[in-house]
Structures are given as structure tokens and as C-alpha cells.
Write a protein that holds these residues in place. Sequence first.
Motif, PDB file in Angstrom:
ATOM      1  N   ARG A 168      28.547  15.362  -6.669  1.00  0.00           N
ATOM      2  CA  ARG A 168      27.136  15.051  -6.916  1.00  0.00           C
ATOM      3  C   ARG A 168      26.640  14.069  -5.861  1.00  0.00           C
ATOM      4  N   LYS A 169      25.417  14.303  -5.369  1.00  0.00           N
ATOM      5  CA  LYS A 169      24.760  13.382  -4.446  1.00  0.00           C
ATOM      6  C   LYS A 169      23.263  13.580  -4.643  1.00  0.00           C
ATOM      7  N   GLU A 170      22.647  12.685  -5.397  1.00  0.00           N
ATOM      8  CA  GLU A 170      21.254  12.875  -5.787  1.00  0.00           C
ATOM      9  C   GLU A 170      20.564  11.536  -5.937  1.00  0.00           C
ATOM     10  N   LEU A 171      19.243  11.556  -5.961  1.00  0.00           N
ATOM     11  CA  LEU A 171      18.495  10.320  -6.150  1.00  0.00           C
ATOM     12  C   LEU A 171      18.778   9.738  -7.535  1.00  0.00           C
ATOM     13  N   ARG A 172      18.738   8.420  -7.621  1.00  0.00           N
ATOM     14  CA  ARG A 172      19.044   7.708  -8.863  1.00  0.00           C
ATOM     15  C   ARG A 172      17.738   7.319  -9.564  1.00  0.00           C
ATOM     16  N   PRO A 173      17.388   7.986 -10.650  1.00  0.00           N
ATOM     17  CA  PRO A 173      16.132   7.684 -11.344  1.00  0.00           C
ATOM     18  C   PRO A 173      16.096   6.231 -11.811  1.00  0.00           C
ATOM     19  N   ASP A 174      14.895   5.681 -11.871  1.00  0.00           N
ATOM     20  CA  ASP A 174      14.636   4.342 -12.425  1.00  0.00           C
ATOM     21  C   ASP A 174      15.266   3.211 -11.616  1.00  0.00           C
ATOM     22  N   SER A 175      15.713   3.479 -10.394  1.00  0.00           N
ATOM     23  CA  SER A 175      16.361   2.416  -9.612  1.00  0.00           C
ATOM     24  C   SER A 175      15.374   1.623  -8.757  1.00  0.00           C
ATOM     25  N   GLY A 176      14.202   2.191  -8.491  1.00  0.00           N
ATOM     26  CA  GLY A 176      13.199   1.485  -7.699  1.00  0.00           C
ATOM     27  C   GLY A 176      12.417   0.505  -8.550  1.00  0.00           C
ATOM     28  N   GLY A 177      12.190  -0.702  -8.050  1.00  0.00           N
ATOM     29  CA  GLY A 177      11.435  -1.700  -8.796  1.00  0.00           C
ATOM     30  C   GLY A 177       9.994  -1.279  -9.011  1.00  0.00           C
ATOM     31  N   ASP A 178       9.470  -1.560 -10.210  1.00  0.00           N
ATOM     32  CA  ASP A 178       8.091  -1.213 -10.530  1.00  0.00           C
ATOM     33  C   ASP A 178       7.136  -2.137  -9.781  1.00  0.00           C
ATOM     34  N   GLY A 179       5.926  -1.657  -9.578  1.00  0.00           N
ATOM     35  CA  GLY A 179       4.909  -2.457  -8.907  1.00  0.00           C
ATOM     36  C   GLY A 179       3.693  -1.606  -8.630  1.00  0.00           C
ATOM     37  N   ALA A 180       2.682  -2.219  -8.025  1.00  0.00           N
ATOM     38  CA  ALA A 180       1.551  -1.420  -7.569  1.00  0.00           C
ATOM     39  C   ALA A 180       2.066  -0.329  -6.637  1.00  0.00           C
ATOM     40  N   CYS A 181       3.094  -0.675  -5.867  1.00  0.00           N
ATOM     41  CA  CYS A 181       3.844   0.306  -5.084  1.00  0.00           C
ATOM     42  C   CYS A 181       5.306   0.225  -5.519  1.00  0.00           C
ATOM     43  N   ARG A 182       5.901   1.363  -5.803  1.00  0.00           N
ATOM     44  CA  ARG A 182       7.247   1.423  -6.364  1.00  0.00           C
ATOM     45  C   ARG A 182       8.297   1.320  -5.257  1.00  0.00           C
ATOM     46  N   GLY A 183       9.405   0.622  -5.561  1.00  0.00           N
ATOM     47  CA  GLY A 183      10.520   0.558  -4.622  1.00  0.00           C
ATOM     48  C   GLY A 183      11.197   1.905  -4.462  1.00  0.00           C
ATOM     49  N   GLY A 184      11.816   2.124  -3.312  1.00  0.00           N
ATOM     50  CA  GLY A 184      12.530   3.371  -3.065  1.00  0.00           C
ATOM     51  C   GLY A 184      13.760   3.492  -3.950  1.00  0.00           C
ATOM     52  N   GLY A 236       0.786  -1.235   0.000  1.00  0.00           N
ATOM     53  CA  GLY A 236       0.000   0.000   0.000  1.00  0.00           C
ATOM     54  C   GLY A 236       0.810   1.273   0.000  1.00  0.00           C
ATOM     55  N   LEU A 237       2.139   1.187   0.096  1.00  0.00           N
ATOM     56  CA  LEU A 237       2.973   2.386   0.151  1.00  0.00           C
ATOM     57  C   LEU A 237       4.255   2.170  -0.646  1.00  0.00           C
ATOM     58  N   GLY A 290      13.013  -3.203  -4.139  1.00  0.00           N
ATOM     59  CA  GLY A 290      12.084  -3.955  -4.970  1.00  0.00           C
ATOM     60  C   GLY A 290      10.678  -3.380  -4.902  1.00  0.00           C
ATOM     61  N   GLY A 291       9.897  -3.611  -5.965  1.00  0.00           N
ATOM     62  CA  GLY A 291       8.510  -3.163  -5.989  1.00  0.00           C
ATOM     63  C   GLY A 291       7.593  -4.155  -5.297  1.00  0.00           C
ATOM     64  N   HIS A 292       6.381  -3.713  -4.993  1.00  0.00           N
ATOM     65  CA  HIS A 292       5.404  -4.577  -4.317  1.00  0.00           C
ATOM     66  C   HIS A 292       4.099  -4.579  -5.105  1.00  0.00           C
ATOM     67  N   GLY A 293       3.635  -5.770  -5.469  1.00  0.00           N
ATOM     68  CA  GLY A 293       2.359  -5.907  -6.153  1.00  0.00           C
ATOM     69  C   GLY A 293       2.483  -5.759  -7.663  1.00  0.00           C
ATOM     70  N   ASP A 294       1.440  -6.143  -8.365  1.00  0.00           N
ATOM     71  CA  ASP A 294       1.393  -6.141  -9.828  1.00  0.00           C
ATOM     72  C   ASP A 294       1.555  -4.726 -10.372  1.00  0.00           C
ATOM     73  N   PRO A 295       2.567  -4.487 -11.240  1.00  0.00           N
ATOM     74  CA  PRO A 295       2.748  -3.143 -11.807  1.00  0.00           C
ATOM     75  C   PRO A 295       1.510  -2.635 -12.551  1.00  0.00           C
ATOM     76  N   ALA A 296       0.701  -3.536 -13.091  1.00  0.00           N
ATOM     77  CA  ALA A 296      -0.497  -3.113 -13.814  1.00  0.00           C
ATOM     78  C   ALA A 296      -1.496  -2.406 -12.912  1.00  0.00           C
ATOM     79  N   LYS A 297      -1.342  -2.573 -11.622  1.00  0.00           N
ATOM     80  CA  LYS A 297      -2.282  -1.959 -10.678  1.00  0.00           C
ATOM     81  C   LYS A 297      -1.831  -0.577 -10.214  1.00  0.00           C
TER      82      LYS A 297
END
Length: 539
Positions: free
Chosen positions: A424-440, A393-394, A512-519
Motif C-alpha cells: 500500500r502507498k496512498e495519501l493519509r486522510p486527516d493528516s493535514g492541519g485544518d485552517g483557512a488553507c489546509r495542510g498537505g 491563500g493555498l 500544518g494549516g494556515h489561517g483560521d479554520p472558520a474561514k
Amino acid sequence: MSDIRDIRMQVMWNRLISVVEEQAMTLLRTAFSTSVREAGDLSAGVFNPRGEMLAQAVTGTPGHVNTMAEAVGHFMAAIPRDQMHPGDTYVTNDPWHGTGHLHDVTMVSPSFLGDELVGFFACTAHVVDVGGRGFGADGKSVYEEGILVPIMKFIDRGVVNRDLIHILRANVRQPNQLVGDFYSLASCNEVGHRRLLDMMSEIGLTSLDALGEFIFTRTREAALERLRALPKGTWANELTSDGYDDPVRLVAAVTIADDGVHIDCTGTSPVSRWGINVPISYTKAYAAYGFKCIVAPDIPNNSALLQLVHVTSPVNILNAERPAPVSLRHVIGHLVPDLVLGALTKALPGQILAEGAGSLWNFHMSFRPVAGKTGRHAEVLMFNSGGMGARPGLDGLSATAFPSGVQTMPVEATEQTGPVVVWRKELRPDSGGDGACRGGLGQIIEIEAAAGHEFDFSAMLDRTRHAPRGRDGGQDGAVGIARLDDGTRLRPKGWQFVPAGRRLILELPGGGGHGDPAKRSAEQRALDRLRGYVTVDAK
């Protein structure tokens, strides 16, 4: 009347927690090492005369707190009661009697009310240098990893052990820093002791026995109530770490019963010849923490709670015996909560977060002027965090140190400690796993030695070959990458050279992501792109 008594006890319990929190904040404010004062890599707690932890400070790490809870018993075994006096403070950095590696200094101080021993205060801090090879995985035994201080008196009835100070100064690269941290640790316990006596005087207590019984009884009853509500049985999980030369297999079988939890690590890879081994106390610490996060996150941590979690293991990388090298015990140890949570997800489907970066991406840099130039010699330690796994859920938290809970050192503080420039010290785009909830998300960090300097770099990295796994249909997070700006790939562990003019670039793993990315909703995906968290939608 019993209700009034319970209320009074609860107030005193809260007061005791505030005492140890002030104890920890004293260490945070006075420490010399950036790992303590900037990152909060420490612990503090108060114990009864039997060496049982009554309360811990919220400030600090589970690895330090839960191993320190066991360490006090070792101090009591080494120093008989008739040799304990008011004004004493005892010290060790023994990995098997303290908190797992030589860089952690643990101090224990008896607390006397008059001539009566009423308890102990203990604290631990990670110091930057203890000599030897320096902080890294390259040692082949604990004897190479630095100076080992057995359990001894640092202060005897108010008198500092000057012989110990001289020995320390002769064996480390930055003696003022280490000795300063020793005094900071001792001061931390002294503040706790004074605040405890103030509390006891104000309330009219002559011992902590009744309060301790209340704390342990309430904790045990609350934890057992949670256990009784869980499904009973045994569930197993495996997790793979990068290791040093070869991957490391971690295995845990988690058995839940009405009266406790048993975690068995049989099947885990054998002891490594490199310094990535884990003493069993540190494995216990993070196994218990992983379980607590799901079952009892709101129950205060103390000995009664820790006694309900039993960890066993044959001799292997999670139960390394002396004199195995253990300098980087945290790299493997920080993966233990994900190992335990992976087993729990089979008992509690849909309720467990996905895997995250786990291990800190901390590294030690040893700076020096290039040949023929003048400049500074400095030892610089940085702590950095990848992304947490997504939760049911988050979304996962980005650049967050789970499970250790330490803070990232500010760039400004790091650049003050040596000839280092953080570009440089910044967030890394596209590093969180896809899912119903995206990984950090992880981070991207770019570092260079100041003009006229070069440095050696001790890598302490993981998840560069084995990505944090998604949960319940979520996709894996991105693996980490360590390289130079010319494209040269670096090993995830071990000392390596960064020449003058070259930049070190670290791309930290995402959760890692949590849940079906389609959701995942179109609105959430649009917000991800707007914030720069995602640059390309999942296919």
C-alpha cells in the motif's frame, strides 16, 4: 550597444544553465543507485577558475547544490593548480569537505580550453551503500559510518585510479553499484565539459570571465534590491525535533540588513552522540535556501546570491565537528528552512507558509533469506515525503518533499531492487492541519519482505512526537507513526528488525494549516470530503 551586449549575455547565461541541466540529466540517466536515477538526489554545477559557482542545474537538491558550491574550494585547496590536467576528475565523500555525510559522493573536474583552465564542473550523488554500519543513526563516530574517501584523483589525465576502485570494492556490500555510480558521476562532468567547449567555440569565447561578471553583478543587484525592501531587524524562532533518545532544540536568530542576512544558531542543542549531527556547510545550505524561497525565489542560484547569507553557530548539533557521526544529517538539516521561515514570519506576518513534514521519511532495508531458506540479499533504499505546510491563500501540497525537492521512488522500481513487496502507498486522510488553507497530506506505506525473507530496517524519521505547527491560527498537522501490522510501535530512528510475515506500516506526517479554520468555505470542505482528504470535519 549596451542593451545588445546585455541581451547577448543573458542568452549565454541561459545557455550555461542548459549545459549544467544536461550535465545533471546525464547523471540521472546513467546512475546505478535508485536514490539518484529514480529520486533525483543529486546536484550539478559549473564554476569559474576561482571556484565560484556560476550556474546550477534545476535538477537536484538545495542541500547538495549549496554545499557543493563550498566544496569546490576545498578541492582547489587540496589539489594545487600545477597538478591539475585535462582529463582529470577528483573525488571525495568527506562530510566536512563535501556535502555533509559519507553517502554523498562529490566529483570535481577541471575544464580546460587548450592548456587554459576555464572552469570546473562539479556533481554530487547520494549512493545506496558506503559500507560501515549502513545508512542510519546508530554510529557513534564518522569512523563507523562507512568508508571515507579524502579528496584525491579518481581520474588522472584520463587514467582511472584502479587502487581506489579495489579499495571501494573491498569495503561495501554492493560494489558494482557503487563503482557504477562513480563512473556515472565522472561521465556527468565530462558531458558538461564537452557542452561548455561547444558553447564557447560557437560563441567565440576564450574565457568565462565576462559572463561570470555579468551573472554575479545582475544576481547581486537583484538580491540587494529585494533585501532593501524588507523590514530590518532581528527575529528569532525555535523548533523541536524528535532527536534520537531525547528531543533536539533548534534555535535561529535571523538578522536582515541592507547588505545581507545573518542567521545565528546559538542556543541549539549540543552535538548528539548519535548520527543525526549536521556539519555547518549543510546548515548553511538549507538556511540559505529557506531564505531564498521567500525573498528571491525567481533569482538564479549562484555564488553571488549565496554570499549574501551568512550563517554562524557555536559547536552544536547544527555545527558538528569531526569526527561526530553525521549519517542522518538531513533529518535535522531539512528542518532548518522551517526554523528560518518561522523567524521570517515575525518580520513578514501573513506571508509565510506553515510548517510541513520537513525531513524526508527515507529508510534503508537490508534483506536476507530466513534461516534454512535460499533467496536474495539486497540493500534497498526508499525516499518518501509527508505533507507540506499550507500557504497563504493555498492548501499545502501533499506527499511533497520540501525542502529537499527529491522525488518519491516508484513502487515498481523499488520492488525490482530486492525481495520487497509494497502492499500500500496512498495519501493519509486527516493528516493535514485544518485552517483557512489546509495542510498537505502525508502518506500511508505498507511493506513486507517477499516470501522466505526477513529484513532489518533503518528508520530515519522525524515529526513523530512534535507535529508540524500551523501558522496564523491554522492547526497542527498529524504526527507520523512507525509500526508493525501487529501494533508494535517502532522507534523513529535506528536499526530495527522486521520478521518474516510481518508488515512495516508507516504513516507520514501532514503539514500544518494556515489561517483560521472558520474561514474555510463550505465548498472547500465538501471538496475535501469528496476527495477523501478529510473524513471528519473539524469541531
